[in-house]
Design a protein around this motif. Sequence first.
Motif, PDB file in Angstrom:
ATOM      1  N   TYR A 165       0.865  -1.192   0.000  1.00  0.00           N
ATOM      2  CA  TYR A 165       0.000   0.000   0.000  1.00  0.00           C
ATOM      3  C   TYR A 165       0.894   1.233   0.000  1.00  0.00           C
ATOM      4  CZ  TYR A 165      -3.516  -3.391   1.495  1.00  0.00           C
ATOM      5  OH  TYR A 165      -4.346  -4.471   1.584  1.00  0.00           O
ATOM      6  N   ASP A 203      -4.588   7.055  -3.567  1.00  0.00           N
ATOM      7  CA  ASP A 203      -4.095   5.827  -2.944  1.00  0.00           C
ATOM      8  C   ASP A 203      -3.851   4.771  -4.020  1.00  0.00           C
ATOM      9  OD1 ASP A 203      -4.262   6.969  -0.467  1.00  0.00           O
ATOM     10  OD2 ASP A 203      -6.301   6.209  -0.107  1.00  0.00           O
ATOM     11  N   VAL A 217      -2.670   0.413  -4.464  1.00  0.00           N
ATOM     12  CA  VAL A 217      -2.503  -0.887  -3.837  1.00  0.00           C
ATOM     13  C   VAL A 217      -1.953  -1.861  -4.884  1.00  0.00           C
ATOM     14  CG1 VAL A 217      -4.871  -1.561  -4.333  1.00  0.00           C
ATOM     15  CG2 VAL A 217      -3.619  -2.720  -2.507  1.00  0.00           C
TER      16      VAL A 217
END
Length: 539
Positions: free
Chosen positions: A56, A67, A69
């Motif tokens: 992450y 964000d 991932v």
Amino acid sequence: MTDASGSETARSNAPEFSVSELSGALKRAIEDRFGFVRLRGEISNYRGPHSSGHAYFSLKDASARIDAVVWKGTFARLKVKPQEGLEVVASGKITTFPGKSSYQIVVEAIEPAGVGALMALLEERRRRLAAEGLFDAARKRPLPFLPRVVGVVTSPTGAVIRDILHRLADRFPRHVLVWPVRVQGETSAAEVAAAISGFSALPPDGPIPRPDVVIVARGGGSLEDLWGFNEEIVARAAAASAIPIIAAVGHETDWTLIDHAADHRAPTPTGAAEKAVPVRLELAADLAALSRRHAAAMRRLVEQRRGDLRGTAARALPAPDEIMAARAPELDHAGRRVAGAIAREQDRRRLMVERAAQRLARQSPQARLAGFSNGSTISAAACASRASRGAKNVSAFTALAARLGAARAANFAPRAGAPPRDAPRSTRSRGACGTRPPTRSPRAAPICGGSNSFKQASAMKTFWRVVFALILERRREARPARRRSRGRRRADAAFFRRRSPRRGGRRARTHRRARPGAETARRAASQARTGLAVLAHFQ
């Protein structure tokens, strides 16, 4: 009321969504509108893989942040791993997270954002590994002067391996071991690191010989093509190798992390082969030059030591002329003594040769034929002299034999008053004087008769001694050149001892040795004269 009822009607015309419905609608709208995107930004808030294996982090630029991932399966396949502060281009899908009313990108691939980003990443790795001491100059090991086995880590189908083998054969042929690897692609870094560790794990005396030096080589290419040699795993394997490493990746302007971690760097694969082995012809020339220099140095040293010795001898030792002058009189005296001794020895040897020549001349066939009449090698005068003496001896011997025969006949004639031979045994058992009659042996002398009978017996013994003396003289005259041996002289002395008269029942012993030559003849002549005188007295 109209206004109020109208506003309520307007509010009632808007559709109502639940939170879940709106979140789902947004999710579908975003995913449909931005299904697969390439997003450029800088990685931040990266703390490494999570305990679950997922990674992450966030991608940001100057005014926004999103964000990101990376799932566990995708993270293992990434060529470029996420690093804090690295500007990358992330490829993936945009999706939302309904539980937090946020959206994120599911990254499927990461690439550096241009050459600048790769260089920044490379520089960051270099600083970190250098801080660990992997690039220290103290860790560098020298290359062996003449390796027995050379190991090569490269592609077996490229031009690099052919260049290396050709250069090694030209300079100094050696045994080469090739570990084939991929030099480009996602698995190249792992294969190169495994090859370096594999060469180090070989036993020194195993069935596969352990290399003395290892060359890690690849041809030229872009930064992306050479990126496998910039991986941390390759740099650490080169630093931990038990065998000296020569890195030859790319061209002279291409630098990778293995170039810093290796013990030596070559600008090209051909240069690595030149560093690995020397030139045999140059070694032979250097050896010949060293031999010449050594010989010249030894000559100079000998000349220097000779000069030093001469100087020391001149200062510490007397002059050779002075030493010789002090011993010159002794040398002259010794020379005179030697000359005299040589002359005397020559005279002595000359006499020996002359005597030997005389003996040889007496034994020559001519001399032996000249003296064959009497069996001797003597001169004519000596032959005449000995012939006269022989004639005299023969005449004397004849006269002596005649007289001795007459004396014997008179001795054995019957005496007056003696009994006849045919008389009885009792009457003739004794003689006239009461003794036994004489025996018939010619050598037995009568006991009676007084002094005359004893003299006759002595004359008989003297006669036989003279006879044997004459026989010996004739034998010596027959062989005058031979000197009697000691055994011959002893035999003659024993003969005379056997013929000597007995005294007191024992044989008289003589302590004199037989005299050879003329002395024995003189004694025989004297005894003959004595015998003749005795016989003349009886007659």
